[in-house]
Design an enzyme around this catalytic site. Structure first.
Site, PDB file in Angstrom:
ATOM      1  N   LYS A 115      45.116 -20.593  36.017  1.00 20.05           N
ATOM      2  CA  LYS A 115      46.401 -21.279  35.901  1.00 20.05           C
ATOM      3  C   LYS A 115      46.365 -22.636  36.597  1.00 20.05           C
ATOM      4  O   LYS A 115      47.005 -23.586  36.145  1.00 20.05           O
ATOM      5  CB  LYS A 115      47.528 -20.419  36.476  1.00 20.05           C
ATOM      6  CG  LYS A 115      47.893 -19.266  35.566  1.00 20.05           C
ATOM      7  CD  LYS A 115      49.250 -18.696  35.920  1.00 20.05           C
ATOM      8  CE  LYS A 115      49.597 -17.546  34.986  1.00 20.05           C
ATOM      9  NZ  LYS A 115      50.809 -16.827  35.410  1.00 20.05           N
ATOM     10  N   LYS A 197      42.756  -9.988  21.111  1.00 22.77           N
ATOM     11  CA  LYS A 197      43.986  -9.205  21.138  1.00 22.77           C
ATOM     12  C   LYS A 197      45.130 -10.001  20.511  1.00 22.77           C
ATOM     13  O   LYS A 197      45.156 -11.220  20.614  1.00 22.77           O
ATOM     14  CB  LYS A 197      44.362  -8.949  22.608  1.00 22.77           C
ATOM     15  CG  LYS A 197      44.668  -7.513  22.933  1.00 22.77           C
ATOM     16  CD  LYS A 197      44.807  -7.315  24.430  1.00 22.77           C
ATOM     17  CE  LYS A 197      46.169  -7.782  24.942  1.00 22.77           C
ATOM     18  NZ  LYS A 197      46.411  -7.392  26.337  1.00 22.77           N
ATOM     19  N   LYS A 200      51.171 -12.760  22.799  1.00 21.15           N
ATOM     20  CA  LYS A 200      52.447 -13.462  22.658  1.00 21.15           C
ATOM     21  C   LYS A 200      52.292 -14.944  22.957  1.00 21.15           C
ATOM     22  O   LYS A 200      53.195 -15.724  22.713  1.00 21.15           O
ATOM     23  CB  LYS A 200      53.548 -12.811  23.491  1.00 21.15           C
ATOM     24  CG  LYS A 200      53.282 -12.678  24.961  1.00 21.15           C
ATOM     25  CD  LYS A 200      54.462 -11.983  25.634  1.00 21.15           C
ATOM     26  CE  LYS A 200      54.193 -11.853  27.122  1.00 21.15           C
ATOM     27  NZ  LYS A 200      55.389 -11.732  27.925  1.00 21.15           N
TER      28      LYS A 200
END
Ligand code: TRP
Length: 334
Positions: A115, A197, A200
Site C-alpha cells: 500500500k 480470483k 471487487k
C-alpha cells in the site's frame, strides 16, 4: 468466548462493490454460522481513511455494504452488523495495543509495503498501524475465529502475537483468535483471467459480477467471459475458464460439477454461457430485491444500525474496561 458461546469476528472494507465471488465463496456460507457462533460483522470505516476518501462516497458505500450483508441473508437480529466508527472502543484499544507493538513487526507487514508503494504520496501513520487497529477489532470481542483471506493471515498472526504478549504480562485478558477454517464456498475466478480470483477491486468491470449488476449486465459479462478453443465442456485444469463457469453454475444450482458436465454434454459454449448467466441472475434476484427494499426503508435500517452498534458497544466495553484497568488507568467513578 462470550459466556458459553464462541465468537466470530469479521471486518470488511467498503472499497469496491461486493462480487459474486464474495457471495458464493463467503457470505452465502456465513448465513448458518449464527447458530453456532456469536457473530460480529463490522464495516471498517476507520480502516478506510488510511487512504484518502471522498466523505460522501465513503458514507454511501459503507451503507450499501452494510445493507448488502443483510440482503445476502445475514439476519441482523442474530448477527451484529455495525459500523466500526460507531464504537469508540476500536480506536481506544488500538492506541493501547500500539504501545505493545514494535516498529519492526509493522515494518514486516507485506500489505503495508504494497500500500505504501501504491500511495507513495500519502504514507501516513494510520497506514502503518492499520494491522494494530485490526488486532483491536478482533480482540475487543474476544473472537475465537476470524474468517480471512490469505492476504490477511499475516495480520491475524500479528494479532495473535499481540494478544499473547499482553496476556503474558497481565494475565488472561484476550482470547487468542484462530483463522476460521470451516465450510467455505466455491473459489470463483475472474471472468477475464481465470488464473486470478474474482476481485471487487479489479480494474476491468467485465472481470467481476457485482451483486448489484442488473440482469442484462450479468448476461453480457458471461457472454464475454474468456474460455478456450477446446470446444468441450469438461471440468479440468487445462480449461480454467470453462472450469470456473462450471463452478459458478454448480454453486448457483446446487449441482455437483460432474452433474453440470453431464447436463451440458455436447452443448456449445454460447449456450452454456447463457445458462450460467441465467442461473446467476436467478440466484441474485432475491438478494437484489431485498437490497432495494431495505435500502428504501430508511427507518428500519437506521433502527438496525443503532441497535447493533449498541450491542457491539456493550460487548466491547467489557474488554476495554478490563484492559484499561490492567494497564493502570484510574478507576471510573462516573
Ligand atoms: N483488513 C481487512 C481486509 O482488508 C479488513 C479488516 C479490518 C478485518 N479489521 C478486520 C478482517 C478484522 C478481519 C478481522 O480485508
Amino acid at each position: 468466548m462470550i459466556g458459553e458461546q464462541k465468537v466470530l469476528f469479521s471486518g470488511m472494507q467498503a472499497t469496491g462493490s461486493l462480487t459474486l465471488g464474495n457471495y458464493l465463496g463467503a457470505l452465502k456460507n456465513w448465513v448458518s454460522l449464527a447458530d453456532e457462533y456469536m457473530t460480529f460483522y463490522s464495516v471498517v470505516d476507520l480502516h478506510s481513511i488510511t487512504v484518502r476518501q471522498d466523505p460522501a462516497e465513503l458514507r454511501s458505500r459503507a451503507r450499501r455494504l452494510l445493507t448488502l450483508y443483510i440482503a445476502a441473508g445475514l439476519d441482523p437480529e442474530k448477527n451484529c452488523i455495525y459500523y466500526q466508527s460507531h464504537v469508540s472502543g476500536h480506536a481506544e484499544l488500538a492506541w493501547i495495543l500500539n504501545c505493545f507493538t514494535y516498529m519492526g513487526e509493522l515494518n514486516r507487514m507485506t500489505q503495508f509495503k504494497d500500500k505504501a508503494a501504491k500511495h507513495a504520496d500519502n504514507i501516513n501513520a494510520g497506514l502503518f498501524t492499520y494491522p494494530v487497529l485490526m488486532a483491536a477489532d478482533i480482540l475487543l470481542y474476544q473472537a475465537d475465529v476470524v474468517p480471512v483471506g490469505k492476504d490477511q493471515l499475516q495480520h491475524l498472526e500479528l494479532t495473535r502475537n499481540l494478544a499473547q504478549r499482553f496476556n503474558a504480562i497481565y494475565g488472561d485478558v484476550f482470547t487468542i483468535p484462530e483463522p476460521y477454517m470451516g465450510k467455505t464456498g466455491a473459489s470463483i475466478k475472474s471472468l477475464q483471467d481465470p488464473s486470478k480470483k474474482m476481485s471487487k477491486s479489479d480494474e476491468n468491470p467485465n472481470a467481476s459480477i457485482y451483486l448489484t449488476d442488473d440482469p442484462d449486465t450479468i448476461i453480457r459479462k458471461f457472454k464475454r467471459a474468456v474460455t478456450d478453443s477446446e470446444g468441450q465442456i469438461l471440468y479440468r485444469e487445462e480449461q480454467p475458464g470453462i472450469r470456473n463457469l462450471i463452478d459458478i453454475y454448480s454453486a448457483c444450482t446446487g449441482k455437483t460439477p460432474e452433474e453440470t458436465v453431464r447436463e451440458f454434454d455436447g452443448k456449445g459454449y454460447g449456450e452454456f454461457k447463457m445458462a450460467v448467466g441465467e442461473a446467476v441472475v436467478s440466484t441474485l434476484r432475491p438478494l437484489q430485491e431485498r437490497f432495494q427494499q431495505l435500502f428504501q426503508d430508511k427507518a428500519y435500517l437506521d433502527g438496525i444500525i443503532k441497535e447493533n452498534a449498541q450491542k457491539a458497544q456493550y460487548y466491547s466495553a467489557k474488554t476495554l474496561r478490563k484492559v484499561q484497568k490492567k494497564v493502570g488507568f484510574p478507576e471510573r467513578l462516573f
